[in-house]
Each structure stands twice: as structure tokens, then as C-alpha cells.
Design a protein around this motif. Structure first.
Motif, PDB file in Angstrom:
ATOM      1  N   SER A 130      -6.187  12.346  19.838  1.00 33.79           N
ATOM      2  CA  SER A 130      -5.777  12.963  18.339  1.00 33.79           C
ATOM      3  C   SER A 130      -7.469  13.900  18.101  1.00 33.79           C
ATOM      4  O   SER A 130      -8.020  14.366  18.139  1.00 33.79           O
ATOM      5  CB  SER A 130      -6.657  11.447  17.177  1.00 33.79           C
TER       6      SER A 130
ATOM      7  N   LYS B 133     -11.873  10.201   8.978  1.00 30.94           N
ATOM      8  CA  LYS B 133     -10.151  10.749   9.889  1.00 30.94           C
ATOM      9  C   LYS B 133      -8.807  11.098   9.236  1.00 30.94           C
ATOM     10  O   LYS B 133      -8.342  11.679   9.854  1.00 30.94           O
ATOM     11  CB  LYS B 133      -9.588   9.284  10.992  1.00 30.94           C
TER      12      LYS B 133
ATOM     13  N   GLU C 199      -7.255  14.337   9.323  1.00 31.49           N
ATOM     14  CA  GLU C 199      -5.798  15.119   9.906  1.00 31.49           C
ATOM     15  C   GLU C 199      -5.019  15.877   9.265  1.00 31.49           C
ATOM     16  O   GLU C 199      -3.900  15.983   9.534  1.00 31.49           O
ATOM     17  CB  GLU C 199      -5.480  13.771  10.468  1.00 31.49           C
TER      18      GLU C 199
END
Length: 249
Positions: free
Chosen positions: A96, A229, A233
Motif C-alpha cells: 500500500s 489510511k 489513499e
């Protein structure tokens, strides 16, 4: 006739001078090196992580997405100031974008990282820098020992040979922000916030004035890692070059 010859001569000198000036920027640009630095969460490698090249628990190696293989990096835990030198093992692993690196368990333990909030700073270091010149021998020796020693048998970052003292850790409140970039003009920072609002669903953006000529665009604060997170993203879809995660103080 003499005036024409003189004029041609002067014109030739002028054109040669212009050509030399035009070439100078190229020579200057080749000497400029962009120094990479980033603050963010690391992914601590373990056997349960799939599709990522293994990092030995005892190694001083990391995976990174943009730095070249065998690059030397200084890794610092901003909470306690502890640091060590590591080496990039691979730059083609898939993980990621939220994580700025994948690190070994040894690095995490030697820096006393919080495994729930493994925030660290990574700085690329040139191999011929003074820092590397002084530490490279120690680094090589430590790396060789680390590959053979048990995890609890050696402290890599303890270069001063001071004894490690036990400290009571106080759990701090989870509070982080995402740094987009620093801008010279406040108007430019406002334009960036408008773009983020127009192209994403993110609304909690703000401008922090650091000085008369430095305005920082931040997203946050975030009080849990999941929302942090998710927003990180979403922002990566806008192709920002070097997003950073910063601890709110």
C-alpha cells in the motif's frame, strides 16, 4: 570596409558568448541532487505478509518504492530521536502507498518503534557523504553481526555503547495529519485546497502558516489509523509526489 569587418568580428564574439551562456545551465543541473526525505508509517515485515519479498528479522534492510536498490538511508524514530543506517533491498515490491517502506523487525525493535503506530522518518544519504564515511564501517560490521545474532542479542543503533535503560512508555493519543506540500504563497495553498475539495470527497483540509513565505497544506487531524489510511489513499489518486504523515503536537 573596416567598419563592416569590425561589426562582423564583434557580432561573432557576441554569438559565441551567448552560446556559452546557454550551455551553462545544463552543466549546473547535472550537479544538483534531489535529496529524498519522508515521514510516514512503516510496514513491519512478518511471515503473514504475502507477495512481498522476505526481509530477515535480523537484517538492516528495507523495501522502498522509489529509492534505488542498495541506497543507504538514515531511519529515525521521531518520538525518541533514535536512528540507524539501513539499505534498500528492493524497489519493486507491491504494498500500500500508505506505507513509506517495509522494514525488518530488527529495525523496528532497535528504534523502539510503537508497533501500533510505527511512524518513522527516512532520509536518503549519499554514499560519499561525511555521515556515511564515518558510519559505513560500523554499519557493515553491525549488519554482519545482525545476520548471525539472535534478535535480542545486539542493539544496532547504540553506537555510543551506552546501556539501554528501561523506560515507562506513556500511551499518547492518536492524532496525525497528512502533509500535502509547503507553498511560498498563501494563494497557491488555497488553490491546492480547492483542487482537493473538487477532485476528492476530503473536506478536512487546512492551511498552516509557518512563516511569511511558507504555507503548509494539511489534511486532518485523524484520530484513528483507518480513516488516516483511507484519506491517504484517496489523495494518492491525485498523483502527489511525496505525501507525508506527521504527528500532531
Amino acid at each position: 570596409m573596416n567598419y563592416k569587418i569590425l561589426l562582423i568580428f564583434l557580432l561573432s564574439i557576441f554569438l559565441i558568448g551567448c552560446e556559452q551562456v546557454a550551455k551553462k545551465p545544463d552543466k549546473i543541473e547535472t550537479k544538483i541532487e534531489k535529496k529524498y526525505s519522508n515521514s510516514g508509517f512503516a510496514l513491519i515485515f512478518d511471515e503473514n505478509i504475502k507477495k512481498i519479498k522476505k526481509l530477515d528479522d535480523r537484517s538492516l534492510m528495507i523495501h522502498h518504492k522509489s529509492l534505488k536498490r542498495k541506497s543507504a538511508v538514515k531511519i529515525t524514530n521521531p518520538k525518541n530521536g533514535k536512528s540507524l543506517i539501513a539499505e534498500v533491498k528492493s524497489n519493486n515490491q507491491k504494498f500500500s502507498d500508505f506505507y513509506n517502506s517495509v522494514i525488518s523487525r530488527r529495525i523496528a525493535e532497535d528504534l523502539d518503534l510503537d508497533f501500533n503506530e510505527p511512524l518513522l522518518e527516512i532520509v536518503l544519504i549519499s554514499r560519499n557523504s561525511t555521515f556515511i564515511a564515518k558510519k559505513s564501517k560500523t554499519f557493515d560490521e553491525e549488519k554482519n553481526v545482525a545476520e548471525k545474532a539472535p534478535i535480542d542479542g545486539i542493539q544496532i543503533n547504540d553506537l555510543s555503547k551506552t546501556k539501554k535503560k528501561e523506560k515507562k512508555t506513556i500511551k499518547e493519543k492518536f492524532s496525525y495529519s497528512i502533509k500535502i506540500a509547503d507553498f511560498y504563497y498563501k494563494s497557491t495553498a488555497k488553490m491546492m485546497i480547492s483542487r482537493i475539495k473538487d477532485e476528492t470527497s476530503i473536506k478536512n483540509s487546512k492551511i498552516k502558516k509557518l512563516s511569511q513565505t511558507k504555507f503548509r497544506v494539511l489534511i486532518g487531524p485523524f484520530n484513528d489509523i483507518k480513516s488516516l489510511k483511507e484519506s491517504f489513499e484517496k489523495l494518492k489518486s491525485l498523483n502527489f509526489e511525496n505525501l507525508e504523515v506527521l504527528k500532531n503536537v
